[in-house]
Design a protein around this motif. Structure first.
Motif, PDB file in Angstrom:
ATOM      1  N   HIS A   1      29.265 -42.498 -36.767  1.00 42.12           N
ATOM      2  CA  HIS A   1      28.007 -42.906 -36.103  1.00 42.12           C
ATOM      3  C   HIS A   1      27.279 -41.330 -35.957  1.00 42.12           C
ATOM      4  CE1 HIS A   1      30.354 -46.097 -34.204  1.00 42.12           C
ATOM      5  NE2 HIS A   1      31.275 -45.296 -33.916  1.00 42.12           N
ATOM      6  N   ILE A   2      27.603 -40.431 -36.844  1.00 39.00           N
ATOM      7  CA  ILE A   2      27.167 -39.124 -37.019  1.00 39.00           C
ATOM      8  C   ILE A   2      26.675 -39.173 -38.417  1.00 39.00           C
ATOM      9  CG2 ILE A   2      28.025 -38.229 -34.829  1.00 39.00           C
ATOM     10  CD1 ILE A   2      29.321 -36.413 -36.955  1.00 39.00           C
ATOM     11  N   ARG A   3      26.006 -38.161 -38.721  1.00 34.99           N
ATOM     12  CA  ARG A   3      25.488 -37.381 -39.980  1.00 34.99           C
ATOM     13  C   ARG A   3      26.205 -36.129 -40.381  1.00 34.99           C
ATOM     14  NH1 ARG A   3      18.987 -38.111 -39.162  1.00 34.99           N
ATOM     15  NH2 ARG A   3      18.837 -40.655 -39.204  1.00 34.99           N
ATOM     16  N   CYS A   4      26.547 -36.198 -41.513  1.00 34.87           N
ATOM     17  CA  CYS A   4      27.285 -34.776 -42.225  1.00 34.87           C
ATOM     18  C   CYS A   4      25.933 -33.987 -42.468  1.00 34.87           C
ATOM     19  CB  CYS A   4      28.103 -35.093 -43.380  1.00 34.87           C
ATOM     20  SG  CYS A   4      28.852 -33.647 -44.013  1.00 34.87           S
ATOM     21  N   THR A   5      25.590 -33.232 -41.548  1.00 39.12           N
ATOM     22  CA  THR A   5      24.359 -32.377 -41.991  1.00 39.12           C
ATOM     23  C   THR A   5      24.267 -31.667 -42.995  1.00 39.12           C
ATOM     24  OG1 THR A   5      25.044 -30.909 -40.156  1.00 39.12           O
ATOM     25  CG2 THR A   5      23.674 -32.621 -39.517  1.00 39.12           C
ATOM     26  N   PRO A   6      23.055 -31.250 -43.714  1.00 33.80           N
ATOM     27  CA  PRO A   6      22.898 -30.411 -44.703  1.00 33.80           C
ATOM     28  C   PRO A   6      23.356 -28.850 -44.366  1.00 33.80           C
ATOM     29  CG  PRO A   6      20.862 -31.024 -44.264  1.00 33.80           C
ATOM     30  CD  PRO A   6      21.956 -31.859 -43.347  1.00 33.80           C
ATOM     31  N   VAL A   7      23.519 -28.208 -45.434  1.00 33.90           N
ATOM     32  CA  VAL A   7      23.543 -26.671 -45.222  1.00 33.90           C
ATOM     33  C   VAL A   7      22.436 -26.010 -46.214  1.00 33.90           C
ATOM     34  CG1 VAL A   7      24.704 -24.502 -45.768  1.00 33.90           C
ATOM     35  CG2 VAL A   7      26.000 -26.466 -44.982  1.00 33.90           C
ATOM     36  N   ARG A   8      21.274 -25.115 -45.339  1.00 32.45           N
ATOM     37  CA  ARG A   8      20.342 -24.794 -46.222  1.00 32.45           C
ATOM     38  C   ARG A   8      20.503 -23.197 -46.315  1.00 32.45           C
ATOM     39  NH1 ARG A   8      15.702 -27.396 -45.286  1.00 32.45           N
ATOM     40  NH2 ARG A   8      14.669 -26.045 -46.753  1.00 32.45           N
ATOM     41  N   THR A   9      19.777 -22.708 -47.458  1.00 31.59           N
ATOM     42  CA  THR A   9      19.787 -21.142 -47.621  1.00 31.59           C
ATOM     43  C   THR A   9      18.504 -20.677 -47.960  1.00 31.59           C
ATOM     44  OG1 THR A   9      20.421 -21.375 -50.016  1.00 31.59           O
ATOM     45  CG2 THR A   9      22.318 -21.094 -48.601  1.00 31.59           C
ATOM     46  N   SER A  10      18.275 -19.378 -47.872  1.00 34.05           N
ATOM     47  CA  SER A  10      16.736 -18.789 -48.191  1.00 34.05           C
ATOM     48  C   SER A  10      16.994 -17.419 -48.773  1.00 34.05           C
ATOM     49  CB  SER A  10      15.746 -18.798 -46.917  1.00 34.05           C
ATOM     50  OG  SER A  10      14.713 -17.892 -47.267  1.00 34.05           O
ATOM     51  N   ASP A  11      16.431 -17.289 -49.997  1.00 35.83           N
ATOM     52  CA  ASP A  11      16.515 -16.090 -50.739  1.00 35.83           C
ATOM     53  C   ASP A  11      15.969 -15.134 -49.900  1.00 35.83           C
ATOM     54  OD1 ASP A  11      17.968 -17.100 -52.629  1.00 35.83           O
ATOM     55  OD2 ASP A  11      16.473 -17.086 -54.126  1.00 35.83           O
ATOM     56  N   TYR A  12      14.688 -15.377 -49.450  1.00 34.42           N
ATOM     57  CA  TYR A  12      13.995 -14.331 -48.571  1.00 34.42           C
ATOM     58  C   TYR A  12      14.656 -13.942 -47.298  1.00 34.42           C
ATOM     59  CZ  TYR A  12      10.270 -12.157 -45.653  1.00 34.42           C
ATOM     60  OH  TYR A  12       9.710 -11.666 -44.762  1.00 34.42           O
ATOM     61  N   LEU A  13      15.353 -14.721 -46.426  1.00 35.17           N
ATOM     62  CA  LEU A  13      15.952 -14.626 -45.246  1.00 35.17           C
ATOM     63  C   LEU A  13      17.533 -13.722 -45.553  1.00 35.17           C
ATOM     64  CD1 LEU A  13      15.555 -17.956 -43.326  1.00 35.17           C
ATOM     65  CD2 LEU A  13      14.458 -15.640 -42.944  1.00 35.17           C
ATOM     66  N   ASN A  14      18.011 -14.126 -46.672  1.00 41.56           N
ATOM     67  CA  ASN A  14      18.955 -13.104 -47.246  1.00 41.56           C
ATOM     68  C   ASN A  14      18.621 -11.697 -47.507  1.00 41.56           C
ATOM     69  OD1 ASN A  14      20.719 -15.587 -47.265  1.00 41.56           O
ATOM     70  ND2 ASN A  14      20.604 -15.751 -49.644  1.00 41.56           N
ATOM     71  N   GLU A  15      17.548 -11.550 -48.075  1.00 44.23           N
ATOM     72  CA  GLU A  15      17.287 -10.244 -48.363  1.00 44.23           C
ATOM     73  C   GLU A  15      16.822  -9.559 -46.927  1.00 44.23           C
ATOM     74  OE1 GLU A  15      13.738  -8.081 -50.926  1.00 44.23           O
ATOM     75  OE2 GLU A  15      14.295  -9.899 -51.193  1.00 44.23           O
ATOM     76  N   LEU A  16      16.058 -10.408 -46.036  1.00 39.12           N
ATOM     77  CA  LEU A  16      15.764  -9.620 -44.783  1.00 39.12           C
ATOM     78  C   LEU A  16      16.790  -9.267 -43.942  1.00 39.12           C
ATOM     79  CD1 LEU A  16      13.284  -9.316 -43.357  1.00 39.12           C
ATOM     80  CD2 LEU A  16      13.579 -11.500 -42.062  1.00 39.12           C
TER      81      LEU A  16
ATOM     82  N   LYS B   1      23.900 -24.271 -40.979  1.00 38.45           N
ATOM     83  CA  LYS B   1      24.114 -25.544 -40.921  1.00 38.45           C
ATOM     84  C   LYS B   1      23.106 -26.381 -40.159  1.00 38.45           C
ATOM     85  CE  LYS B   1      27.634 -29.086 -40.643  1.00 38.45           C
ATOM     86  NZ  LYS B   1      27.456 -29.956 -41.746  1.00 38.45           N
ATOM     87  N   CYS B   2      22.384 -27.574 -40.584  1.00 39.16           N
ATOM     88  CA  CYS B   2      21.168 -28.115 -39.868  1.00 39.16           C
ATOM     89  C   CYS B   2      21.543 -29.263 -39.043  1.00 39.16           C
ATOM     90  CB  CYS B   2      20.251 -28.490 -40.858  1.00 39.16           C
ATOM     91  SG  CYS B   2      19.519 -27.157 -41.632  1.00 39.16           S
ATOM     92  N   GLU B   3      21.987 -28.904 -37.797  1.00 38.31           N
ATOM     93  CA  GLU B   3      22.694 -30.019 -36.858  1.00 38.31           C
ATOM     94  C   GLU B   3      21.326 -30.576 -36.428  1.00 38.31           C
ATOM     95  OE1 GLU B   3      25.982 -31.130 -35.902  1.00 38.31           O
ATOM     96  OE2 GLU B   3      25.646 -30.918 -37.861  1.00 38.31           O
ATOM     97  N   ASN B   4      20.061 -29.766 -36.415  1.00 44.39           N
ATOM     98  CA  ASN B   4      18.863 -30.462 -35.956  1.00 44.39           C
ATOM     99  C   ASN B   4      18.511 -31.773 -36.702  1.00 44.39           C
ATOM    100  OD1 ASN B   4      18.797 -28.800 -38.093  1.00 44.39           O
ATOM    101  ND2 ASN B   4      16.361 -28.881 -38.004  1.00 44.39           N
ATOM    102  N   PHE B   5      19.307 -32.123 -37.787  1.00 45.16           N
ATOM    103  CA  PHE B   5      18.951 -33.286 -38.712  1.00 45.16           C
ATOM    104  C   PHE B   5      19.958 -34.661 -38.098  1.00 45.16           C
ATOM    105  CE2 PHE B   5      17.450 -30.805 -42.750  1.00 45.16           C
ATOM    106  CZ  PHE B   5      16.525 -30.910 -42.246  1.00 45.16           C
ATOM    107  N   GLN B   6      20.676 -34.223 -37.099  1.00 42.28           N
ATOM    108  CA  GLN B   6      21.426 -35.417 -36.622  1.00 42.28           C
ATOM    109  C   GLN B   6      20.382 -36.468 -35.976  1.00 42.28           C
ATOM    110  OE1 GLN B   6      24.510 -36.334 -36.721  1.00 42.28           O
ATOM    111  NE2 GLN B   6      25.428 -34.400 -36.877  1.00 42.28           N
ATOM    112  N   GLU B   7      20.632 -37.757 -35.798  1.00 49.81           N
ATOM    113  CA  GLU B   7      19.690 -38.709 -35.359  1.00 49.81           C
ATOM    114  C   GLU B   7      19.094 -38.106 -33.908  1.00 49.81           C
ATOM    115  OE1 GLU B   7      16.927 -41.585 -34.618  1.00 49.81           O
ATOM    116  OE2 GLU B   7      18.195 -41.172 -36.550  1.00 49.81           O
ATOM    117  N   PRO B   8      19.853 -37.876 -33.110  1.00 49.94           N
ATOM    118  CA  PRO B   8      18.974 -37.511 -31.755  1.00 49.94           C
ATOM    119  C   PRO B   8      18.663 -35.935 -31.938  1.00 49.94           C
ATOM    120  CG  PRO B   8      21.272 -38.287 -31.384  1.00 49.94           C
ATOM    121  CD  PRO B   8      21.369 -37.761 -32.803  1.00 49.94           C
TER     122      PRO B   8
END
Length: 318
Positions: A19-34, A42-49
């Motif tokens: 009933h749910i999604r296994c949500t993706p994990v995102r990274t950013s070189d810019y944010l790492n440096e900052l 962990k992008c739980e905003n990508f769940q259906e609701p």
């Protein structure tokens, strides 16, 4: 008070998987440096609701026996739990009644109604919310699924960290927003067994910092009606979530509303991810306390993305 166990989390993981999604994990070189550390989002905003709360909601709804399910479920929520419980109830074909503050974002109210939830509005205070809910539950008889102070909900939220650790191969710290403490409690529940060396850090708005003050005082301090741009973090800790916070959280950091808005913009720009202000609080605190995170592998849970695009924080003169 039943304290959910690691086995409850594992059972929840199996129960909610369809009933749910296994949500993706995102990274950013810019944010790492900052930030001066390796950040994993962990992008739980990508769940259906649009929010992590579907995990706990689905665990509660699909754990009901047939007799309980016929009466449906009921809750009070500023938005995301209401949406997610309505969604889970829709999937099971049972009624869902929700009490929401009249000031809750219209986008969240629209989502609840789209999933078939029935809304009763209340004033924007904990006192009004709980009093209005008592009337609604008495009328409907639905099973009360508390937004966070519920063992079924906490066990469901704990599945997020299980996925997160498996996707990243391990983290030094996991940072998540804290309001009532459902996600933080689930994170503590899972990591205390799965990866006890991983620190759990909570992030909170300065203008709604009752969890921070509770953590420092050693007992629950509850604000009745705090005001912050992070509308998903307005509720106080309860006995069950306090158990996990007081026993397993390493530190709670806070950020101002302006710092939260700035972090929200950064994530939108560099991750290209839509999120609500509550979800930006962790990055805001990481950027504010760089020495605490420097050189570490830091997991950040983006808890939700149900934002009103016509009323973005930087449009409101905040």
């Amino acid at each position: 008070m039943y304290i959910p166990t690691y086995d409850d989390m594992l059972d929840a993981h199996v129960r909610i998987a369809p009933h749910i999604r296994c949500t993706p994990v995102r990274t950013s070189d810019y944010l790492n440096e900052l930030a001066g550390c390796q950040l994993f989002f962990k992008c739980e905003n990508f769940q259906e609701p649009g929010a992590f709360k579907v995990r706990g909601a689905a665990n509660a709804v699909f754990g009901l026996n047939e007799g309980q399910a016929k009466k449906g479920v009921a809750t009070h929520s500023s938005g995301n739990h209401a949406s997610c419980l309505s969604y889970a109830a829709m999937l099971r074909g049972i009624p869902c009644n929700v009490v929401m503050p009249r000031t809750a974002p219209q986008a969240k109210k629209d989502t609840v109604r789209r999933y078939g939830g029935k809304i009763t509005e209340c004033e924007p205070s904990t006192t009004s919310r709980e009093a209005t809910f008592a009337k609604v539950q008495a009328e409907t008889g639905g099973d009360f699924v508390h937004p966070y102070n519920d063992p079924r909900v906490i066990a469901g939220q704990g599945t997020c960290s299980k996925e997160f650790m498996e996707q990243t191969g391990g983290l030094d710290m996991v940072v998540a927003p804290i309001g009532g403490g459902g996600m933080i409690s689930g994170t503590c529940l899972t990591l205390s067994k799965f990866a006890p060396e991983t620190k759990v850090i909570a992030a909170e708005p300065e203008q709604a910092d009752d969890a921070y003050r509770s953590f420092k005082a050693g007992y629950i301090i509850a604000d009745d009606a705090p005001k912050t741009i992070a509308d998903g973090l307005l509720v106080p800790l309860k006995d069950l979530t306090w158990h996990f916070v007081s026993n397993h959280v390493t530190e709670i950091y806070t950020a101002s509303d302006q710092e939260i808005i700035d972090a929200m913009k950064l994530i939108w720009k560099h991750l290209r991810v839509v999120m609500e202000p509550s979800s930006a609080v962790p990055l805001a605190t990481i950027l504010k306390q760089p020495d605490a995170f420097r050189g570490k592998r830091v997991g950040v849970i983006i808890t939700g993305g149900n934002v009103d695009l016509d009323k973005l924080p930087w449009m409101l003169g905040s």
